[in-house]
Every structure is written in C-alpha cells, then in structure tokens.
Design an enzyme around this catalytic site. Structure first.
Site, PDB file in Angstrom:
ATOM      1  N   ASP A  77      47.409  40.283  41.762  1.00  0.00           N
ATOM      2  CA  ASP A  77      48.470  39.107  41.195  1.00  0.00           C
ATOM      3  C   ASP A  77      49.827  39.027  41.229  1.00  0.00           C
ATOM      4  O   ASP A  77      49.680  37.890  41.622  1.00  0.00           O
ATOM      5  CB  ASP A  77      47.973  39.617  39.320  1.00  0.00           C
ATOM      6  CG  ASP A  77      46.423  39.947  39.833  1.00  0.00           C
ATOM      7  OD1 ASP A  77      45.829  39.108  39.096  1.00  0.00           O
ATOM      8  OD2 ASP A  77      46.227  41.043  38.629  1.00  0.00           O
TER       9      ASP A  77
ATOM     10  N   HIS B   8      44.879  42.380  33.911  1.00  0.00           N
ATOM     11  CA  HIS B   8      44.381  41.801  34.910  1.00  0.00           C
ATOM     12  C   HIS B   8      42.611  41.205  35.191  1.00  0.00           C
ATOM     13  O   HIS B   8      41.850  41.200  34.804  1.00  0.00           O
ATOM     14  CB  HIS B   8      43.725  42.844  35.997  1.00  0.00           C
ATOM     15  CG  HIS B   8      43.061  42.513  36.946  1.00  0.00           C
ATOM     16  ND1 HIS B   8      44.085  41.269  37.955  1.00  0.00           N
ATOM     17  CD2 HIS B   8      41.764  42.838  37.200  1.00  0.00           C
ATOM     18  CE1 HIS B   8      42.946  41.583  39.344  1.00  0.00           C
ATOM     19  NE2 HIS B   8      42.155  41.754  38.877  1.00  0.00           N
TER      20      HIS B   8
HETATM   21  P1  NAD Z   1      31.585  46.742  46.166  1.00  0.00           P
HETATM   22  O1  NAD Z   1      30.875  46.591  44.922  1.00  0.00           O
HETATM   23  O2  NAD Z   1      31.834  46.645  47.116  1.00  0.00           O
HETATM   24  O3  NAD Z   1      32.059  48.527  45.321  1.00  0.00           O
HETATM   25  C1  NAD Z   1      32.301  49.642  44.929  1.00  0.00           C
HETATM   26  C2  NAD Z   1      31.718  50.948  45.250  1.00  0.00           C
HETATM   27  O4  NAD Z   1      31.446  51.606  44.072  1.00  0.00           O
HETATM   28  C3  NAD Z   1      29.955  51.313  45.875  1.00  0.00           C
HETATM   29  O5  NAD Z   1      29.346  51.140  47.144  1.00  0.00           O
HETATM   30  C4  NAD Z   1      29.545  51.456  44.591  1.00  0.00           C
HETATM   31  O6  NAD Z   1      28.155  52.448  45.147  1.00  0.00           O
HETATM   32  C5  NAD Z   1      30.946  52.657  43.652  1.00  0.00           C
HETATM   33  N1  NAD Z   1      30.756  53.484  42.823  1.00  0.00           N
HETATM   34  C6  NAD Z   1      29.826  52.864  41.191  1.00  0.00           C
HETATM   35  N2  NAD Z   1      29.724  53.838  40.072  1.00  0.00           N
HETATM   36  C7  NAD Z   1      30.684  55.164  41.209  1.00  0.00           C
HETATM   37  C8  NAD Z   1      31.187  56.089  40.814  1.00  0.00           C
HETATM   38  N3  NAD Z   1      30.681  56.212  39.497  1.00  0.00           N
HETATM   39  N4  NAD Z   1      32.073  57.018  41.518  1.00  0.00           N
HETATM   40  C9  NAD Z   1      31.605  56.908  42.547  1.00  0.00           C
HETATM   41  N5  NAD Z   1      31.926  55.355  43.027  1.00  0.00           N
HETATM   42  C10 NAD Z   1      30.868  54.878  42.345  1.00  0.00           C
HETATM   43  O7  NAD Z   1      32.991  46.664  45.106  1.00  0.00           O
HETATM   44  P2  NAD Z   1      34.281  46.367  45.407  1.00  0.00           P
HETATM   45  O8  NAD Z   1      34.565  45.142  46.386  1.00  0.00           O
HETATM   46  O9  NAD Z   1      34.870  47.608  46.520  1.00  0.00           O
HETATM   47  O10 NAD Z   1      35.162  46.371  44.456  1.00  0.00           O
HETATM   48  C11 NAD Z   1      35.635  47.659  43.677  1.00  0.00           C
HETATM   49  C12 NAD Z   1      35.697  47.365  42.089  1.00  0.00           C
HETATM   50  O11 NAD Z   1      37.562  46.626  42.461  1.00  0.00           O
HETATM   51  C13 NAD Z   1      35.230  45.842  41.115  1.00  0.00           C
HETATM   52  O12 NAD Z   1      34.922  46.773  39.350  1.00  0.00           O
HETATM   53  C14 NAD Z   1      36.224  44.959  41.423  1.00  0.00           C
HETATM   54  O13 NAD Z   1      35.660  44.592  40.601  1.00  0.00           O
HETATM   55  C15 NAD Z   1      37.575  45.629  41.438  1.00  0.00           C
HETATM   56  N6  NAD Z   1      39.044  44.672  41.810  1.00  0.00           N
HETATM   57  C16 NAD Z   1      39.558  45.013  41.382  1.00  0.00           C
HETATM   58  C17 NAD Z   1      40.674  44.131  41.934  1.00  0.00           C
HETATM   59  C18 NAD Z   1      42.035  44.752  41.101  1.00  0.00           C
HETATM   60  O14 NAD Z   1      42.630  43.319  41.512  1.00  0.00           O
HETATM   61  N7  NAD Z   1      41.771  45.556  39.695  1.00  0.00           N
HETATM   62  C19 NAD Z   1      40.852  43.251  42.676  1.00  0.00           C
HETATM   63  C20 NAD Z   1      39.373  43.077  43.131  1.00  0.00           C
HETATM   64  C21 NAD Z   1      38.299  43.833  42.608  1.00  0.00           C
HETATM   65  C1  LMR Z   2      40.298  39.573  41.914  1.00  0.00           C
HETATM   66  O1  LMR Z   2      41.245  40.062  41.185  1.00  0.00           O
HETATM   67  O2  LMR Z   2      39.775  39.436  42.625  1.00  0.00           O
HETATM   68  C2  LMR Z   2      38.887  40.827  40.978  1.00  0.00           C
HETATM   69  O3  LMR Z   2      40.057  41.319  40.203  1.00  0.00           O
HETATM   70  C3  LMR Z   2      38.162  39.443  40.363  1.00  0.00           C
HETATM   71  C4  LMR Z   2      36.417  40.298  39.934  1.00  0.00           C
HETATM   72  O4  LMR Z   2      36.301  40.193  38.704  1.00  0.00           O
HETATM   73  O5  LMR Z   2      36.189  41.717  40.970  1.00  0.00           O
END
Ligand code: NAD
Ligand code: LMR
Length: 341
Positions: A160, A188
């Site tokens: 962010d 967030h």
């Molecule tokens: P994704 O679905 O591509 O990958 C997530 C992975 O986590 C999958 O491979 C899944 O099998 C695995 N997983 C699920 N449960 C698990 C567990 N208990 N132990 C280990 N692995 C597990 O998702 P992504 O795009 O990599 O995003 C991951 C997370 O990050 C999401 O929750 C998304 O919303 C979040 N995110 C946060 C931010 C931030 O700024 N904080 C930004 C973008 C995404």
């Molecule tokens: C982001 O800020 O890109 C993510 O947290 C959005 C989401 O819901 O995975």
C-alpha cells in the site's frame, strides 16, 4: 569464513506470490549478497506439485547464495530452525462466504502455524504475514505463539505504501526517490488511510529545494483546495482500492508487486530504514488499542520495526484512522467470538 545460511520459510510457496518471492530471495534481494539462504517451501497437499516445480526451477537458477531447498506440507518441518517466515498461503474468500467464515478458515491456518513457529522456529524468528486478512491473521498467529514475543509478527502494508508513492510519482511527474514520509495507517483493506501530511518532496530531500508533498500538489493543481480534493477524491480511494482494481484488470490479485513489497519489508526490517509503513503490534500508539496489528509509519534500526511517534494528526486523519481501527477491532472481536484467540 562464509556466514551461516539463514533459513527462510515461505508458506503458500506454490502460489502466485510464492513464485514471485522465491527467486528473488535466492538471488539475495531480501537479505543481501552476503547471506546464504536455506529455503523451506510449505504447501497444502494440493499445492505441493506447484511448489516442487518451483524447487526444480530454483535448482536450475544455480543461485550461488542458495544452499538448500525443501518442500513439505508439514508446518513443523517447514518452520524448524527458521529465522524468517513469510506467511503467504491463506484461504481466499469464495462465493457466498461470510466474513466470519473467512476469519474462521484463516484462523485454522494461522493458529496452527503460529503454534508450530513457537515450537520449532529459531530464537531470532520474525514472521511477516501476507495472506489476507493480513492484519488479523498476524494477530491470530502471534496469539497462538506463546514462545515468541508478539512484536516479532508483522503484516504487509508496504505494498500500500509503494502504491501511494506510485500515485504521487505519477501526479507530480517525479521519481520515487524524490518522495519520503508517506504513511499507511490502519488495516490492509479499503478502510486504510494513505497519508501524505508528513511527506516531503524534492530532488534532494534534505536540501534547500525540499517542499511538503501537499505544497507541491497545490502548486501543480493550482490551489490548496484542489490538492485537498485530489487527495480525498482520487488518491486515497485509488490507493485503498488498488488491490480490487488489480483483481478487476488482471483477473487475479497482485502477485509480483506483493512479492516485491514483502522483500522490501523484510530487507528494511533487517537492514534498517528511517521511514516506511508496516502493520505492527500496537502498544497504544496514536490511541490504537494495544495488541491490534495496525499499520503505522515505522522505522527500523535493523532489529525490528518501531512506530514513529509524535506525529501531529489533524481531525481528518484521526477520523480516517479511527474508521480503519474500528474495522480491526471488529475483526479481532469476531475472532474472539469464535474462540480462536
Ligand atoms: P494463490 O492462491 O496463488 O496462492 C496461495 C497458495 O497458498 C496456494 O498455492 C495454496 O495451496 C497455498 N495454501 C493455502 N493454504 C495453505 C496452508 N495452510 N499452508 C500452506 N500453503 C497454503 O494466492 P496468492 O496470489 O499467492 O496470494 C496469497 C495471499 O496473499 C492471499 O490471501 C492474498 O489475498 C494475499 N495478498 C496480500 C497482499 C498484501 O499486501 N498483504 C497483497 C496481495 C495478495
Ligand atoms: C492487494 O492489496 O493486492 C490484495 O490484498 C488484494 C486481495 O484481496 O488479494
């Protein structure tokens, strides 16, 4: 003598963000060119193949800093002796899922992971939660890890922060290095408050040409009123809703920018930084209830983030921070009601 390798665990390593993280960690972007790393990739059984594929590609990268890679679906194996945990894997919200269901599903992940970290991680463990809802997942993990000081857990709002800088760069026709002092306050989520009231702008930030970002915006847009309107009507919603915008445009949530932000969060936490944003455990700073994992402007001397205190917040900023804190309180209370913490 070469330094000992640092064990870094990435959960959800078979996912999008995992794929964006692993190769940059192996290349030294997170811990620097002198610290070898040992990578542990944690996945659930359905994700193991993707993580194993990434491990094969890591081998093919022949990274000189990468000592070892292990893939597992057992948190106790994944976290054994680890000093840095990137908790990325989370349960996404599916159609028809209520917020309480989402919190409960993620508590089922971050509770046991916090407990496993507490039992088997290294004494210097620091854990960054990326998986959403990141702030409350960090709260759950910290509450489930009695053997680890709570302030070793943080959640990612550096993305962010970087988004806010990116919007200012575009509006002021500037360079990222020309902007300092941006702050992300709160959750967030779309209630976050991206704040420029302490941000400065200038080719040499400490030199005679430095100005407040707000004044630079007013000069560019013609008046203080126009600057305030741009901040309220364009900048704040754009940054706060950027995650949703990326999902809409890209078809899935941000991955490379999230991985980049996670790398920068850990790099600066370990290496030191004078000002950035991170969600850390509140000790009551700025009236945020103790124990909530809330985003603040922070600094690090290389031993963990500390909230930058003593900043003046006007009524507008206080109201926006309060709204986001209310959301964090509601998430905490929902998790409490489920008996998770
Ligand atoms: P994704 O679905 O591509 O990958 C997530 C992975 O986590 C999958 O491979 C899944 O099998 C695995 N997983 C699920 N449960 C698990 C567990 N208990 N132990 C280990 N692995 C597990 O998702 P992504 O795009 O990599 O995003 C991951 C997370 O990050 C999401 O929750 C998304 O919303 C979040 N995110 C946060 C931010 C931030 O700024 N904080 C930004 C973008 C995404
Ligand atoms: C982001 O800020 O890109 C993510 O947290 C959005 C989401 O819901 O995975």
């Amino acid at each position: 003598m070469a330094p000992q390798a640092t064990t870094v665990t990435v959960t959800g390593a078979g996912g999008q963000i995992g794929y964006g993280l692993l190769f940059r960690i192996a290349a030294g972007d997170m811990l620097g060119p002198d610290r070898p790393v040992r990578l542990r990739l944690l996945e659930i059984p359905q994700g193991l193949k993707a993580a194993e594929g990434a491990a094969l590609e890591l081998q093919d990268g022949a990274f000189s800093l990468l000592e070892h890679v292990e893939v597992t679906d057992d948190p106790r194996v994944a976290f054994d002796g680890c000093s840095i945990a990137l908790l990325v894997g989370a349960r996404p919200r599916s159609a028809g899922m209520e917020r309480a269901d989402l919190l409960q599903a993620n508590a089922g992940i971050f509770g046991p992971q916090g407990a496993a970290l507490s039992e088997v991680a290294a004494d210097d463990i620091r854990a960054l939660v990326v998986g959403n809802p990141a702030n409350t997942n960090a709260l759950i993990a910290a509450a489930s890890a009695p053997g680890i000081p709570a302030d070793r857990f943080s959640a990612l709002t550096r993305l962010d922060h970087n988004r806010a800088v990116g919007q200012l760069v575009a509006e002021l026709d500037a360079r990222p290095d020309d902007i300092d002092g941006v702050a992300i306050w709160g959750n967030h989520s779309s209630t976050q408050f991206p704040d420029v009231s302490h941000a400065v702008f200038g080719p040499v930030k400490t030199g005679p040409d430095v100005t407040m970002v707000f004044d630079a915006l007013a000069a560019k847009l013609g008046s203080s009123e126009a600057a305030l309107a741009w901040l309220d009507d364009v900048f704040v919603p754009r940054v706060a809703q950027r995650g949703a915008e990326i999902i809409r445009v890209r078809g899935s949530s941000s991955a490379a920018s999230a991985a980049n932000a996670a790398i920068e969060h850990v790099r600066d936490e370990q290496g030191g930084v004078a000002w950035t944003s991170a969600a850390v455990v509140s000790h009551g700073e700025y009236g945020v209830p103790e124990g909530l994992v809330c985003s603040f402007p922070v600094r690090s001397d290389g031993d963990g983030y500390r909230v930058i205190e003593g900043l003046d917040l006007d009524d507008r900023a206080r109201a926006r921070l309060a709204a986001s804190v209310d959301e964090l309180v509601a998430e905490r209370d929902a998790v409490r009601a489920l008996g998770v913490i």
